[in-house]
Design an enzyme around this catalytic site. Structure first.
Site, short mmCIF file in Angstrom:
data_model
loop_
_atom_site.label_atom_id
_atom_site.label_comp_id
_atom_site.label_asym_id
_atom_site.label_seq_id
_atom_site.Cartn_x
_atom_site.Cartn_y
_atom_site.Cartn_z
N ASP A 113 -7.90 -26.78 -47.43
CA ASP A 113 -8.77 -26.35 -46.34
C ASP A 113 -10.24 -26.40 -46.73
O ASP A 113 -10.59 -26.57 -47.89
CB ASP A 113 -8.38 -24.94 -45.88
CG ASP A 113 -8.05 -23.99 -47.03
OD1 ASP A 113 -8.44 -24.29 -48.16
OD2 ASP A 113 -7.41 -22.96 -46.78
N ASP A 141 -2.69 -11.19 -44.67
CA ASP A 141 -1.97 -11.26 -43.39
C ASP A 141 -0.85 -12.31 -43.43
O ASP A 141 -0.25 -12.63 -42.40
CB ASP A 141 -2.94 -11.56 -42.24
CG ASP A 141 -3.68 -12.89 -42.43
OD1 ASP A 141 -3.42 -13.59 -43.43
OD2 ASP A 141 -4.53 -13.22 -41.58
N HIS A 180 -1.25 -15.51 -44.37
CA HIS A 180 -1.66 -16.90 -44.14
C HIS A 180 -1.49 -17.76 -45.39
O HIS A 180 -1.57 -17.27 -46.51
CB HIS A 180 -3.08 -16.98 -43.58
CG HIS A 180 -4.18 -16.63 -44.54
ND1 HIS A 180 -5.15 -15.69 -44.26
CD2 HIS A 180 -4.49 -17.10 -45.78
CE1 HIS A 180 -6.00 -15.61 -45.27
NE2 HIS A 180 -5.62 -16.45 -46.20
N GLU A 203 -3.26 -18.93 -39.89
CA GLU A 203 -3.23 -17.49 -39.65
C GLU A 203 -2.01 -17.13 -38.81
O GLU A 203 -1.42 -18.00 -38.14
CB GLU A 203 -4.50 -17.08 -38.88
CG GLU A 203 -5.81 -17.38 -39.61
CD GLU A 203 -6.17 -16.34 -40.67
OE1 GLU A 203 -5.29 -15.58 -41.10
OE2 GLU A 203 -7.34 -16.31 -41.06
C1 F6R Z 1 -7.52 -21.14 -50.02
C2 F6R Z 1 -6.49 -20.76 -49.09
C3 F6R Z 1 -6.18 -19.34 -48.73
C4 F6R Z 1 -6.05 -18.43 -49.95
C5 F6R Z 1 -5.74 -17.00 -49.53
C6 F6R Z 1 -5.67 -16.06 -50.70
O1 F6R Z 1 -7.58 -22.56 -50.13
O2 F6R Z 1 -5.90 -21.64 -48.57
O3 F6R Z 1 -4.96 -19.34 -48.02
O4 F6R Z 1 -5.05 -18.91 -50.80
O5 F6R Z 1 -6.72 -16.56 -48.63
O6 F6R Z 1 -6.95 -15.95 -51.26
P1 F6R Z 1 -7.19 -15.21 -52.65
O7 F6R Z 1 -6.50 -16.02 -53.70
O8 F6R Z 1 -8.70 -15.23 -52.83
O9 F6R Z 1 -6.63 -13.84 -52.52
#
Ligand code: F6R
Length: 239
Positions: free
Chosen positions: A67, A136, A138, A143
């Protein structure tokens, strides 16, 4: 789906890096699906160490990230392109022209989504997809919603995701409100999935994803159906 618990963030990161390194050793021109965020930072640190100390060779590897924020150029300090350069790309011998992320400046995100999916398809899909998980549920920026979305697409970020990501920006108001993310099609198409979660705060969503109902309200739960998915968890946030 295999679930593994680790005593420390360090140990989880080492095992995750080992799994990725094993793919690269077995297939030097592997396609690696990569993630940003805090969780994979330790994994990238170990991959860099393996490159330096053991000669782990990325010269024929291709990377495709999940992403990117919409509205940020790759040169912006908070762009995911910049994150990847800082934590992995510039420390290993990957060919910069073989590192791909969705274009955060794409004028037509729907068209960019089609281009990105076609790119992943032309590469034959990913050999291993590294994932974090949001509070959440995701994955990427898929999401919680009413149905799983297959193609790469633009999304409005959930307020909880904006709050969680504000720690990387000067203030919450600077966090982009939109992003472009690989959809469930490209993620689920990976030959192997490695989902990492660290910290007590992630425990309940980790368990819901690993053992709860399979529902787009918990996007990661779909991975229970993947033929080769590993879910790693540690209570230790590694800070
Ligand atoms: C990042 C991504 C997000 C993160 C998620 C967890 O490329 O795709 O899905 O993996 O938000 O983020 P952290 O590791 O910062 O808790």
């Amino acid at each position: 789906m295999k679930e593994q618990r680790f005593a420390t963030y360090e140990e989880m990161s080492r095992q995750a890096a080992e799994a990725i390194a094993a793919v690269v050793r077995a297939k030097p021109d592997a396609v690696l699906g990569l993630a940003t965020g805090s969780t994979p930072v330790g994994t990238y640190r170990h991959l860099v160490r393996m490159h330096r100390e053991d000669g782990l060779d990325f010269s024929r590897v291709t990377t495709v990230n999940l992403d990117e924020y919409l509205g940020l150029p790759g040169s912006h300090e908070q762009s995911y392109r910049h994150f990847m350069e800082e934590h992995l790309f510039r420390h290993v011998n990957v060919d910069p022209s073989r590192t791909f992320l969705p274009d955060g400046l794409a004028e037509d995100p729907a068209e960019e989504g089609r281009r990105y999916d076609a790119l992943v398809e032309s590469l034959g899909g990913t050999d291993i997809q590294l994932l974090g998980i949001g509070l959440d549920g995701h994955i990427g920026f898929n999401e919680p919603c009413d149905e799983f979305v297959r193609p790469t697409h633009a999304v409005d970020l959930d307020p909880s995701t904006i709050r969680a990501n504000a720690r990387f920006f000067a203030s919450e108001s600077e966090v982009p409100r939109r992003a472009i993310t690989m959809g469930m099609g490209a993620i689920f198409g990976a030959r192997r999935i490695l989902l990492l979660a660290a910290g007590e705060a992630k425990l309940s969503i980790f368990e819901a994803a690993a053992r709860g109902a399979i529902t787009p309200r918990v996007p990661a739960s779909i991975l229970q159906l993947h033929p080769d998915a590993s879910f790693f968890f540690t209570r230790d946030r590694g800070e």
